[in-house]
Design a protein around this motif. Sequence first.
Motif, PDB file in Angstrom:
ATOM      1  N   ASN A 108       0.848  -1.181   0.000  1.00  0.00           N
ATOM      2  CA  ASN A 108       0.000   0.000   0.000  1.00  0.00           C
ATOM      3  C   ASN A 108       0.892   1.244   0.000  1.00  0.00           C
ATOM      4  O   ASN A 108       1.612   1.501   0.951  1.00  0.00           O
ATOM      5  N   LEU A 109       0.841   1.971  -1.102  1.00  0.00           N
ATOM      6  CA  LEU A 109       1.675   3.165  -1.235  1.00  0.00           C
ATOM      7  C   LEU A 109       0.889   4.386  -0.772  1.00  0.00           C
ATOM      8  O   LEU A 109      -0.168   4.683  -1.314  1.00  0.00           O
ATOM      9  N   ARG A 110       1.437   5.075   0.210  1.00  0.00           N
ATOM     10  CA  ARG A 110       0.763   6.270   0.719  1.00  0.00           C
ATOM     11  C   ARG A 110       1.713   7.464   0.660  1.00  0.00           C
ATOM     12  O   ARG A 110       2.516   7.679   1.576  1.00  0.00           O
ATOM     13  N   PRO A 111       1.624   8.233  -0.400  1.00  0.00           N
ATOM     14  CA  PRO A 111       2.490   9.411  -0.510  1.00  0.00           C
ATOM     15  C   PRO A 111       2.030  10.499   0.448  1.00  0.00           C
ATOM     16  O   PRO A 111       0.855  10.837   0.486  1.00  0.00           O
ATOM     17  N   VAL A 112       2.952  11.006   1.222  1.00  0.00           N
ATOM     18  CA  VAL A 112       2.642  12.085   2.159  1.00  0.00           C
ATOM     19  C   VAL A 112       3.344  13.323   1.627  1.00  0.00           C
ATOM     20  O   VAL A 112       4.544  13.495   1.812  1.00  0.00           O
TER      21      VAL A 112
END
Length: 357
Positions: free
Chosen positions: A105-109
């Motif tokens: 799960n890629l979560r760009p912040v």
Amino acid sequence: MAKKIAVLPGDGIGAEIVPPAVKVLKAAAGKYGHEFEFRWGLIGGAAYDETGHPLPQETLDLCRESDAILLGAVGGPRWDNLPVHLRPEAGALLPLRKQLGLYANLRPVKVFPQLADASSLKSELVSGLDIMVVRELTGGLYFGEKKKEEIPGGYRVVDTLVYTTDEIDRVARLAFALAEKRGGKLTSVDKANVLESSRHWREYVQGLAEEYPNVELEHMYVDNCAMQLVRAPKQFDVLVTENMFGDILTDLAAQLTGSIGMLPSASIGGEAALYEPIHGSAPDIAGKDLANPLATILSAAMMLRITFNMEEAAADIEQAVTAVLDKGYRTGDIMQPGMKQVGTKEMGELVLEHLSG
Ligand code: IPM
Ligand code: MG
């Protein structure tokens, strides 16, 4: 041939934030000469109400036959007292991730410059922030054996945190590869001072490092990581971590950007990638035209980039979001003095207008 996109609005604000994102996808397709076929399905409480199950077989089939999935959110107080396997979260979202094999799960912040002042941290700490969290999504504490047994005086309740080397290998490699393409730094987050699973995770990830000589690897305990994320978030580039640690750290990290309503995500590695905002169904504001559709619209941009390799269209959507923020338009969650507050629908329309240049 038209690319197939499954659209699952789900519950709460899902029904409000997904349609604007679909409109944006349609507009981007028109502009760049792509063809999408949208097929809508039921998930979560909405599916339970209609079919008696939060993840109907029909929805699972629809996802499997699609190239990508756009999901709103699931869950709400109405379904909280159902047996666990029928609840929107445990009965639909988690099995969907698991059954499709979406282990990363890629979560760009990312902090939009226009919102640096909207963060609860000082703007100099967060301005320019750009982190990618890779959350392991189909193992760990979420999916280990669970038990609840009666004992004298109450219950004995069990959740287990299980990983195999293979599960660590694939998500860690994906994170190394991302770090290679980005800033060249990878932080592997664990609790190796306490957990056996974390000790193996740390040792194994360390062993992989020699295959990625361009990546600087560091290990960090999850409690320290939580502290570092609010102390000096810009020290991070890519983070990789266990499912539950990632769940908690990404809510924390979201707040660095000003609002959880801004954060998109992509769940990849399996049959058809799933794109969804990281926020939930927000039942308290559902149906009031208050929700921020930008996280979902940005998830759609991630879909174009990752699944369909349509970099130009993806970047166009992101620049449209930037342009709308530049002009001072804000939904309630990111509202600040002097800005213009708009509702969900209007925010969606504004992004559309700024697309078609
Ligand atoms: C998320 C959410 C979900 C999770 C819930 C709704 C089950 O919090 O995507 O971060 O815990 O994974
Ligand atoms: Mg979460």
